[in-house]
Every structure is written in C-alpha cells, then in structure tokens.
Design a protein around this motif. Structure first.
Motif, PDB file in Angstrom:
ATOM      1  N   LEU A  91       1.024  -1.126   0.118  1.00 19.43           N
ATOM      2  CA  LEU A  91      -0.087   0.160   0.060  1.00 19.43           C
ATOM      3  C   LEU A  91       1.026   1.188  -0.003  1.00 19.43           C
ATOM      4  O   LEU A  91       0.501   2.312  -0.652  1.00 19.43           O
ATOM      5  N   ALA A  92       1.912   1.232   0.674  1.00 20.03           N
ATOM      6  CA  ALA A  92       2.839   2.330   0.874  1.00 20.03           C
ATOM      7  C   ALA A  92       3.539   2.511  -0.519  1.00 20.03           C
ATOM      8  O   ALA A  92       3.735   3.889  -0.920  1.00 20.03           O
ATOM      9  N   ASP A  93       3.868   1.456  -1.599  1.00 18.99           N
ATOM     10  CA  ASP A  93       4.515   1.756  -2.753  1.00 18.99           C
ATOM     11  C   ASP A  93       3.408   2.378  -3.517  1.00 18.99           C
ATOM     12  O   ASP A  93       3.712   3.546  -4.389  1.00 18.99           O
ATOM     13  N   LEU A  94       2.146   1.869  -3.352  1.00 19.43           N
ATOM     14  CA  LEU A  94       1.112   2.725  -4.521  1.00 19.43           C
ATOM     15  C   LEU A  94       0.694   3.926  -4.029  1.00 19.43           C
ATOM     16  O   LEU A  94       0.495   4.865  -5.010  1.00 19.43           O
ATOM     17  N   LEU A 248      -5.959  17.317  -0.218  1.00 18.40           N
ATOM     18  CA  LEU A 248      -6.045  16.013   0.157  1.00 18.40           C
ATOM     19  C   LEU A 248      -7.088  14.828   0.073  1.00 18.40           C
ATOM     20  O   LEU A 248      -6.616  13.716  -0.165  1.00 18.40           O
ATOM     21  N   LEU A 249      -8.378  15.429  -0.314  1.00 15.22           N
ATOM     22  CA  LEU A 249      -9.477  14.269  -0.525  1.00 15.22           C
ATOM     23  C   LEU A 249      -9.026  13.963  -2.168  1.00 15.22           C
ATOM     24  O   LEU A 249      -9.375  12.755  -2.156  1.00 15.22           O
ATOM     25  N   ALA A 250      -8.481  14.741  -2.678  1.00 13.93           N
ATOM     26  CA  ALA A 250      -8.260  14.260  -4.203  1.00 13.93           C
ATOM     27  C   ALA A 250      -7.230  13.161  -4.099  1.00 13.93           C
ATOM     28  O   ALA A 250      -7.382  12.313  -4.980  1.00 13.93           O
ATOM     29  N   ALA A 251      -6.374  13.647  -3.528  1.00 17.46           N
ATOM     30  CA  ALA A 251      -5.265  12.485  -3.470  1.00 17.46           C
ATOM     31  C   ALA A 251      -5.526  11.276  -2.948  1.00 17.46           C
ATOM     32  O   ALA A 251      -5.232  10.249  -3.517  1.00 17.46           O
ATOM     33  N   VAL A 252      -6.525  11.073  -1.841  1.00 19.79           N
ATOM     34  CA  VAL A 252      -6.887   9.824  -1.582  1.00 19.79           C
ATOM     35  C   VAL A 252      -7.855   9.197  -2.542  1.00 19.79           C
ATOM     36  O   VAL A 252      -7.704   8.207  -2.542  1.00 19.79           O
ATOM     37  N   ALA A 253      -8.460   9.971  -3.191  1.00 21.40           N
ATOM     38  CA  ALA A 253      -9.293   9.464  -4.348  1.00 21.40           C
ATOM     39  C   ALA A 253      -8.563   8.863  -5.171  1.00 21.40           C
ATOM     40  O   ALA A 253      -9.014   7.916  -6.112  1.00 21.40           O
ATOM     41  N   ARG A 254      -7.507   9.383  -5.729  1.00 21.99           N
ATOM     42  CA  ARG A 254      -6.501   9.021  -6.786  1.00 21.99           C
ATOM     43  C   ARG A 254      -5.884   7.453  -6.115  1.00 21.99           C
ATOM     44  O   ARG A 254      -5.615   6.720  -6.924  1.00 21.99           O
ATOM     45  N   ILE A 255      -5.669   7.617  -4.747  1.00 20.79           N
ATOM     46  CA  ILE A 255      -5.095   6.241  -4.297  1.00 20.79           C
ATOM     47  C   ILE A 255      -6.071   5.237  -4.530  1.00 20.79           C
ATOM     48  O   ILE A 255      -5.794   4.055  -4.767  1.00 20.79           O
ATOM     49  N   GLU A 256      -7.355   5.521  -4.130  1.00 18.69           N
ATOM     50  CA  GLU A 256      -8.335   4.381  -4.159  1.00 18.69           C
ATOM     51  C   GLU A 256      -8.538   4.183  -5.371  1.00 18.69           C
ATOM     52  O   GLU A 256      -8.727   2.691  -5.632  1.00 18.69           O
ATOM     53  N   ALA A 257      -8.567   4.942  -6.441  1.00 17.90           N
ATOM     54  CA  ALA A 257      -8.568   4.568  -7.978  1.00 17.90           C
ATOM     55  C   ALA A 257      -7.596   3.743  -8.359  1.00 17.90           C
ATOM     56  O   ALA A 257      -7.899   2.696  -8.894  1.00 17.90           O
ATOM     57  N   LEU A 259      -5.845   1.723  -6.540  1.00 20.48           N
ATOM     58  CA  LEU A 259      -6.364   0.247  -5.601  1.00 20.48           C
ATOM     59  C   LEU A 259      -7.376  -0.538  -6.498  1.00 20.48           C
ATOM     60  O   LEU A 259      -7.182  -1.671  -6.580  1.00 20.48           O
ATOM     61  N   CYS A 260      -8.409   0.255  -6.799  1.00 19.18           N
ATOM     62  CA  CYS A 260      -9.305  -0.414  -7.765  1.00 19.18           C
ATOM     63  C   CYS A 260      -8.775  -1.037  -8.918  1.00 19.18           C
ATOM     64  O   CYS A 260      -8.850  -2.310  -9.372  1.00 19.18           O
TER      65      CYS A 260
END
Length: 320
Positions: A91-94, A248-257, A259-260
């Motif tokens: 998860l850290a890598d991603l 911050l919220l946009a960055a989290v959304a990109r990480i989740e995308a 991950l998907c």
C-alpha cells in the motif's frame, strides 16, 4: 514529417511505433467492449484493417486473445502483463507517487499511516522542502486518539471497539488543548465520521495542526489514513480547510482509484511498514526516537480499496 505523440510533440528516436500500436489493440477491449470485430479494432485504434489483423492474430498466437473467426476477445492471460509487478506492491508503494504529487501541490509534508494496536504507524512519507521540518520517519508511532490520522481510522471502527480503546488509552494531556475526556473524544470521533476528515489543532504538540482523510478498501472499510501536518503559526484552521483539505481528499481518491485498478489484476495489496526502526514519539517534542533498534512490521494483508472517501462537509466547530 516527424512522428508526433498524442500531445503533438515529436517522438524520441528510440520510440517503437509498432509496440505502441500493439498496446493500443489490447487497450481497445474494456468492460463496455469485451469483444470486437476486426473492423471495430481497426477503427478504434486508427489502424488499417491489414495492420489490425496482424496485431490481433499475433496476440492470438501468443495466447492473449481468442477469436471465433469473427469476434476477438482478450483471455485471462493478459493479466500476466501487470500481475508480476503489481503483486509485489505494498500500500505504501502505491501511495508514494500520490503523496509526492500532493506535497508538490500544497508545499507541506504528507504521510500514509495505518493502525497498529493503539498507535498509528507511518508507513509512507514525503517531506516538504523546508529548512525546519518535524523529525518524523517511516516507522514513527503516535497514540491514535491524539492524532488526526488516528482519529479518521478510529472514527470508522464499531462503537464497542471505540469504547474499549478509549477505556485503555492514556488520556493524559500532551498540551493545554489535548482532549482528555473519553466523552469528548467520542463526540469528536462521531463528528469526524460525519464530515469525512479529521482536523487536530495543537493537541499532540503546541504549534502543530494536522488534517487527515480516511483511505477505504473495496468493502468501504477504512484501512489507513493520509495526513497533512502544518505549523499553526503559518497556517490557520480556516486555511487548512480551504486550501489543503480539497487537495488531500483528491489525493486519497486517486490512491483509491489506483487500488481499484490494481485489485482487478492482483487481488490484494499488503499494507506493510517498510523495515525501519520503530519510533516512539517524545511527548513534549513529537520527535521520533529509535527505542527498539528493530523493524516494526505492520502485520496482516489489506483488501484492495475501491470505495471512495465520503465528501467533506465543512465544520466550523472549534478543534482543541
């Protein structure tokens, strides 16, 4: 006339156009187009029928595409193209490239943290280029209840678990602003759950503000958090909400995308803290000291996230 890329720039001399076209043929197939005719592939990829046919039949010979004579379909073997790489990701890598982009946007440091026992542990961090920065590294630990990133994780735990954690937590004040009442902490966690982010104002250390957002897995469970800490003398609470929280919220959304997408190929990612000395933060300075001299691994595997963080609802209440 020089070959041009999709942005109109000239191709580099090393560029292999046939490889680009072959990859374009693979990308022509998606959820809305699981099977295509030769003509459809040629049209989608802007190829002649003859060129599209050669690419498709090569992919058939290699086992990446199947055909019934009219329609072409990708086979599960196409997953091999990315699986070996993605299956080794943590998860850290991603998250790392997204943290780097976030730091470049806001000019402040940012970290990814997970919950380990009653502490949060830093598993990825990107520092801003400042002369004075907090001494926090991968492996640093803080009590979860007194940090923004800890609160966004705790806020989404079952109420019974929250009660048990608060009952055993050390609620001694770290600053004059620290919440030391279990009831007030429960109320704050409820607010964090509603608004979709946490903002802690000088509770861990005088002069330190921090905002954090939750990171969710494919079932919607919060498995980590991303934060941005700032100096209170330089950045007001209002500025944190207005200028930092949207990024911050946009960055989290990109990480989740990501991950998907990764979950489609790899199934799971591991949220593992890289081998680093376990850090305990000094209560007064917030500086990390290596106290065990050994690596502290965050155990367990994290389901791949496909959920989205809830939209942030501005909250004008006073954070202490």
């Amino acid at each position: 006339m020089p070959d041009r890329d999709r942005f109109g720039g000239a191709r580099e001399p090393h560029f292999v156009r046939s490889l680009e076209r072959g990859l374009a043929v693979i990308r022509a197939f998606d959820a809305e187009h699981p099977a295509l005719t030769l003509s459809e592939v040629a049209r989608t990829c802007e190829l002649t029928r003859a060129a599209a046919r050669r690419f498709l039949l090569t992919l058939v010979d290699l086992g990446y595409v199947h055909t019934d004579g009219r329609l072409f379909r990708p086979t599960p073997r196409v997953l091999e193209l990315g699986y070996a790489y993605l299956s080794g990701f943590t998860l850290a890598d991603l998250a790392q490239p997204h943290l780097e982009r976030l730091v470049a946007q806001v000019g402040e440091s940012s970290s990814l943290c997970v919950l380990d026992g009653d502490d949060i542990v830093y598993v990825a961090r990107v520092s801003a280029s400042r002369i004075m920065t907090a001494t926090i590294t991968v492996g640093t630990r803080f009590p979860a209840h007194v940090t923004s990133v800890g609160r966004v994780i705790l806020a989404h735990r079952p109420d019974e678990e929250i009660d048990a954690r608060l009952a055993r937590a050390d609620l001694e004040p770290r600053t004059r602003r620290t919440l030391t009442s279990a009831d007030r902490l429960r109320a704050e966690l409820r607010r964090v759950r509603r608004q979709g982010y946490a903002l802690v104002d000088q509770e861990l250390e005088e002069g330190l503000r921090s905002v954090a957002a939750p990171l969710r897995d494919r079932d919607g469970e919060v498995v980590a958090g991303v934060n941005i800490p700032v100096h209170a003398g330089r950045t007001s609470v209002e500025s944190v909400r207005r200028d930092l929280l949207p990024h911050l919220l946009a960055a989290v959304a990109r990480i989740e995308a990501d991950l998907c997408v990764t979950g489609t190929a790899a199934g799971r990612l591991r949220a593992v803290a890289p081998g680093a000395a376990t850090g305990r933060a000094d209560a007064e300075t917030g500086r990390a000291d290596a106290v065990t001299g050994r690596a502290d691994a965050v155990t367990g595997r994290t389901d791949v996230a496909t959920g989205r963080a809830p939209a942030a609802t501005p909250d004008t209440g006073t954070h202490r």
